[in-house]
Design an enzyme around this catalytic site. Structure first.
Site, mmCIF file in Angstrom:
data_model
loop_
_atom_site.group_PDB
_atom_site.id
_atom_site.type_symbol
_atom_site.label_atom_id
_atom_site.label_comp_id
_atom_site.label_asym_id
_atom_site.label_seq_id
_atom_site.Cartn_x
_atom_site.Cartn_y
_atom_site.Cartn_z
ATOM 1 C CE LYS A 120 -13.701 -4.284 -0.088
ATOM 2 N NZ LYS A 120 -12.680 -4.262 0.973
ATOM 3 C CE LYS A 168 -4.367 -1.665 0.791
ATOM 4 N NZ LYS A 168 -5.505 -2.009 1.603
ATOM 5 C CE LYS A 185 -5.448 -7.974 -1.574
ATOM 6 N NZ LYS A 185 -6.434 -7.964 -0.535
HETATM 7 N N1 AQP Z 1 -8.347 -11.533 -3.674
HETATM 8 C C1 AQP Z 1 -8.803 -12.062 -2.556
HETATM 9 N N2 AQP Z 1 -8.981 -13.406 -2.468
HETATM 10 C C2 AQP Z 1 -9.451 -13.956 -1.322
HETATM 11 N N3 AQP Z 1 -9.791 -13.233 -0.229
HETATM 12 C C3 AQP Z 1 -9.644 -11.900 -0.276
HETATM 13 N N4 AQP Z 1 -9.897 -10.911 0.624
HETATM 14 C C4 AQP Z 1 -9.571 -9.727 0.056
HETATM 15 N N5 AQP Z 1 -9.109 -9.900 -1.183
HETATM 16 C C5 AQP Z 1 -9.145 -11.245 -1.433
HETATM 17 C C6 AQP Z 1 -10.443 -11.132 1.956
HETATM 18 O O1 AQP Z 1 -11.610 -10.340 2.080
HETATM 19 C C7 AQP Z 1 -11.777 -9.973 3.452
HETATM 20 C C8 AQP Z 1 -12.129 -8.526 3.567
HETATM 21 O O2 AQP Z 1 -11.133 -7.751 2.947
HETATM 22 P P1 AQP Z 1 -10.918 -6.219 3.266
HETATM 23 O O3 AQP Z 1 -11.804 -5.426 2.430
HETATM 24 O O4 AQP Z 1 -11.021 -5.930 4.672
HETATM 25 O O5 AQP Z 1 -9.402 -6.127 3.000
HETATM 26 P P2 AQP Z 1 -8.569 -5.888 1.767
HETATM 27 O O6 AQP Z 1 -7.601 -7.026 1.723
HETATM 28 O O7 AQP Z 1 -7.992 -4.564 1.917
HETATM 29 O O8 AQP Z 1 -9.584 -5.928 0.531
HETATM 30 P P3 AQP Z 1 -9.199 -5.633 -0.899
HETATM 31 O O9 AQP Z 1 -10.368 -5.972 -1.695
HETATM 32 O O10 AQP Z 1 -7.949 -6.300 -1.294
HETATM 33 O O11 AQP Z 1 -8.978 -4.068 -0.916
HETATM 34 P P4 AQP Z 1 -7.671 -3.234 -1.171
HETATM 35 O O12 AQP Z 1 -7.753 -2.889 -2.580
HETATM 36 O O13 AQP Z 1 -7.873 -2.061 -0.274
HETATM 37 O O14 AQP Z 1 -6.476 -4.056 -0.825
HETATM 38 C C9 AQP Z 1 -10.461 -10.338 4.171
HETATM 39 O O15 AQP Z 1 -10.678 -11.489 4.944
HETATM 40 C C10 AQP Z 1 -9.514 -10.630 3.046
HETATM 41 O O16 AQP Z 1 -8.586 -11.638 3.414
#
Ligand code: AQP
Length: 325
Positions: A197, A112, A194
Site C-alpha cells: 500500500k 519499514k 511485494k
Molecule cells: N503483496 C501481498 N501479497 C499477498 N498478501 C499480502 N498482504 C499484504 N500485502 C500482500 C496481506 O494483506 C493483509 C493485510 O495487510 P496489512 O494492510 O495489514 O499489512 P501490510 O503488509 O502492511 O500491507 P501492505 O499493503 O503491504 O502495506 P505496507 O505498504 O504498509 O507494507 C495481511 O494478511 C497481509 O499478509
C-alpha cells in the site's frame, strides 16, 4: 465447536489485489467454516507517518471495502482495534515476556525502518507484540494472512508459549493459515518486492477504474524475451500469471498454453480485462455501501459488542496469572 480465526488489516491506504488475494478472499471463504473475527487495525497504522490524517475516513473506506468484498456480518465479526482497549493493555503485559532480540529479527521492521528512516518509532518496533495481543486475546486457533505476515504469527506463537510457561496456561497457541495461491503478490514495478500500500506504483487497487487498470497493467514491468513462461527466470511474468490465475480460475499451465507464441501484449490486454471483470461487482457493492454510513458504523459497533467480553475474559486471566489481581 467451531475453531476460531482472527486476522487484521491496516487502514493505511487503498486496498490492493495483494491484500485481496493474500488475505481478504480467504477470509470470505473461511467465515463459512470458522468462528471468524476480523479487525481494522488502526493502532498498527499509527506506526507509519501521516497515517492519522483522515483516519476516520480511511476506517470507513476500509470497512466498506471489506463488506463489499464479501465479509458478511451475519457470519463474522468486524470491528476497529482501538475500540477495544484490552488490545493495548495486553500488549504491555506481553512486552514483558518478549525478547528484544526476537523483535530485532523481524523483516517488516527492518524494511519499514529503511523506508521511513526519519520515523523509526517505538511503535514500529513493538508492532508484532500488538499483533500478538490482537491474536491471543481471542484464544485464536488460526490466523489467515499473506506470506509476509508468517514471521509475525510465528512470534505470536513464541510469545504465547513463553507467557504460558512463565505464568501459567492462558493462551491458545495460534497457527498461521497461508494458502499457496495469492499468498505473495509482487509489485508491478519490481517483482522482487511485494505489492504494498505504501508504494503506489506497486499496486492495482480494488477501486481502480477500468482505464487505470489497463494503463497500470500495460506499464507493468516484464522480463527479457517475449514468451509467457512460468519460470523462476521470469519473476515479473510469474507474478502476472499468478494474478491471471487467481482472477480467472485457470492454472499457470493452462495460461502458458493459451498464450504460447503470442508475446506479452495480448496476454497483458486479456489480463487487464479479466481483472476489470473480476472487480466489477465489488466496485458496485462498495458504491452502494458508501451511501449507508449508519449501517456500516452499526456493523462495527455490533462487532465490539460481540467480542469485547472475550477480550476482557482473557485479559483478566492474564492479569490474575501475573499477580496483578
Ligand atoms: N503483496 C501481498 N501479497 C499477498 N498478501 C499480502 N498482504 C499484504 N500485502 C500482500 C496481506 O494483506 C493483509 C493485510 O495487510 P496489512 O494492510 O495489514 O499489512 P501490510 O503488509 O502492511 O500491507 P501492505 O499493503 O503491504 O502495506 P505496507 O505498504 O504498509 O507494507 C495481511 O494478511 C497481509 O499478509
Amino acid at each position: 465447536m467451531k475453531k476460531r480465526i482472527f486476522s487484521g488489516i491496516q487502514p493505511t491506504g487503498l486496498v490492493h489485489i495483494g491484500n485481496y488475494l493474500g488475505a481478504i478472499k480467504n477470509w470470505v471463504k473461511l467465515q463459512n467454516e470458522y468462528d471468524s473475527i476480523f479487525c481494522i487495525v488502526d493502532l498498527h497504522a499509527l506506526t507509519i507517518p501521516e497515517a492519522s490524517q483522515q483516519m476516520q475516513k480511511k476506517i470507513f473506506d476500509l470497512a466498506t471495502t471489506l463488506l463489499a468484498a464479501g465479509l458478511d456480518p451475519k457470519k463474522c465479526v468486524l470491528f476497529v482495534q482501538s475500540h477495544i482497549p484490552e488490545h493495548t493493555e495486553l500488549t504491555w503485559l506481553l512486552n514483558t515476556v518478549t525478547p528484544i532480540a526476537e523483535l530485532e529479527r523481524m523483516t517488516q521492521f527492518k524494511e519499514k525502518a529503511k523506508h521511513f528512516r526519519e520515523n523509526i518509532n517505538m511503535g514500529l518496533f513493538d508492532y508484532p507484540v500488538l499483533m500478538a495481543a490482537d491474536i491471543l486475546l481471542y484464544q485464536t486457533d488460526a490466523v489467515p494472512v499473506g506470506e509476509d505476515q508468517r514471521q509475525h504469527v510465528e512470534l505470536a506463537r513464541t510469545i504465547a508459549r513463553k507467557f504460558n510457561q512463565r505464568h501459567g496456561q492462558v493462551f491458545t497457541i495460534p497457527e498461521a493459515l497461508i494458502y499457496s495461491s495469492g499468498a505473495r503478490i509482487m509489485s508491478l514495478a519490481d517483482p522482487k518486492k511485494k505489492m504494498a500500500k505504501s508504494v503506489p506504483q506497486s499496486y492495482l487497487a480494488l477501486t481502480d477504474s477500468p482505464a487505470l487498470i489497463r494503463q497500470k497493467i500495460k506499464k507493468a514491468v516484464t522480463d527479457s524475451g517475449k514468451e509467457i513462461e512460468y519460470s523462476p527466470k521470469k519473476p515479473a511474468i510469474v507474478n502476472l500469471i499468478n494474478i491471471y490465475a487467481a482472477f480467472s480460475g485457470l492454472s499457470a499451465d493452462q495460461i502458458e498454453k493459451k498464450y504460447q507464441g503470442q508475446g506479452y501484449a495480448p496476454f497483458k490486454k486479456d489480463l487487464a480485462e479479466i481483472v476489470i471483470k473480476g472487480l466489477k461487482l465489488f466496485q458496485a457493492k462498495k458504491k452502494t455501501l458508501e451511501k449507508k454510513p449508519t449501517y456500516v458504523k452499526k456493523v462495527l459497533a455490533d462487532g465490539v459488542h460481540k467480542v469485547r467480553p472475550l477480550a476482557q475474559k482473557t485479559l483478566q486471566q492474564a492479569k490474575q496469572k501475573m499477580g496483578l489481581i
